[in-house]
Scaffold this active site. Structure first.
Site, PDB file in Angstrom:
ATOM      1  N   SER A  20       0.823  -1.215   0.000  1.00 14.33           N
ATOM      2  CA  SER A  20       0.000   0.000   0.000  1.00 14.33           C
ATOM      3  C   SER A  20       0.851   1.256   0.000  1.00 14.33           C
ATOM      4  CB  SER A  20      -0.928   0.002   1.218  1.00 14.33           C
ATOM      5  OG  SER A  20      -1.816  -1.083   1.155  1.00 14.33           O
ATOM      6  N   THR A  30      16.504   1.993  10.882  1.00 12.56           N
ATOM      7  CA  THR A  30      16.546   3.228  10.111  1.00 12.56           C
ATOM      8  C   THR A  30      16.047   2.915   8.703  1.00 12.56           C
ATOM      9  OG1 THR A  30      18.306   4.237  11.413  1.00 12.56           O
ATOM     10  CG2 THR A  30      18.046   5.030   9.149  1.00 12.56           C
ATOM     11  N   LEU A  31      15.136   3.734   8.209  1.00 12.42           N
ATOM     12  CA  LEU A  31      14.538   3.558   6.887  1.00 12.42           C
ATOM     13  C   LEU A  31      15.143   4.558   5.914  1.00 12.42           C
ATOM     14  CD1 LEU A  31      10.827   3.356   8.106  1.00 12.42           C
ATOM     15  CD2 LEU A  31      12.407   1.453   7.693  1.00 12.42           C
ATOM     16  N   GLU A  32      15.419   4.122   4.699  1.00 10.35           N
ATOM     17  CA  GLU A  32      15.937   4.984   3.620  1.00 10.35           C
ATOM     18  C   GLU A  32      14.747   5.361   2.751  1.00 10.35           C
ATOM     19  OE1 GLU A  32      18.342   2.062   1.783  1.00 10.35           O
ATOM     20  OE2 GLU A  32      19.623   1.809   3.521  1.00 10.35           O
ATOM     21  N   TYR A  46      25.101  -9.725  15.852  1.00  5.95           N
ATOM     22  CA  TYR A  46      25.576  -8.450  15.337  1.00  5.95           C
ATOM     23  C   TYR A  46      26.186  -7.620  16.463  1.00  5.95           C
ATOM     24  CZ  TYR A  46      25.324  -3.739  13.356  1.00  5.95           C
ATOM     25  OH  TYR A  46      25.622  -2.482  12.927  1.00  5.95           O
TER      26      TYR A  46
END
Length: 183
Positions: free
Chosen positions: A96, A120-122, A152
């Site tokens: 969507s 974190t989003l690009e 990690y």
């Protein structure tokens, strides 16, 4: 193998997957729907030098939302801290959102085992579009791993919100970058 929604639910309840503010209503057949946090930033520098810490403008998205513009990279975050020491994860936009011309992840969709924090989003958009904090923008899928899991422990460990690139921190630890004639 990818976990089903019921597997994700079972593993959250068992404490093997961590999702802050977990809500079964956001389970999907093979993923969990996550929301956009109210923290948004973008780089202020006309030219971003990968060997220098970037300067970023930070803005809180209010209840009235904010209009994102094309030709700018925005960094946002998931409202939820998510991850697992038992599974790897991959992040995707919801259909969507993507069909509105909003891309939330260009190049870093893999969440290593042990990475548990807000992602974190690009974010880029094809046309001006208003977004709101708390809207569902994507989904996280969890995957079984083969072999011995290694958690990690990278430079984004401990992140609590949207994070700018920390690539510049690698310069001092990589000899080939110290002698490459970079300024």
């Amino acid at each position: 193998m990818i976990l089903t929604g019921s597997d994700i639910d079972r593993e959250v309840l068992a404490g093997r997957i961590h999702i802050d503010d977990y809500d079964r209503e956001r389970l999907e057949p093979n993923s969990y729907g996550f929301r956009l946090a109210a923290d948004l930033l973008w780089y202020e520098d006309e030219i971003v030098d990968c060997f220098e810490a970037p300067v970023a403008h930070r803005e809180a998205i209010g209840t009235e939302g904010v209009v994102l513009l094309p030709d700018r990279l925005y960094l946002g975050a998931t409202m939820e801290a998510m991850g697992s020491s038992h599974y790897a994860a991959t992040l995707y936009a919801s259909r969507s959102v993507s069909t509105l011309g909003i891309w939330i992840q260009y190049s870093a969709p893999l969440g290593h085992s042990g990475a548990v924090f807000p992602w974190t989003l690009e974010i880029k958009v094809a046309a001006p579009v208003r977004v709101y904090p708390g809207m569902i923008v994507g989904k996280l899928a969890f995957w079984s791993m083969q072999g011995e899991a290694v958690n990690y422990a990278g430079k984004y460990t401990g992140s609590r919100t949207t994070v700018v690139s920390r690539l510049s921190t690698e310069r001092a630890t990589r000899p080939e970058l110290q002698t490459a004639g970079a300024p």
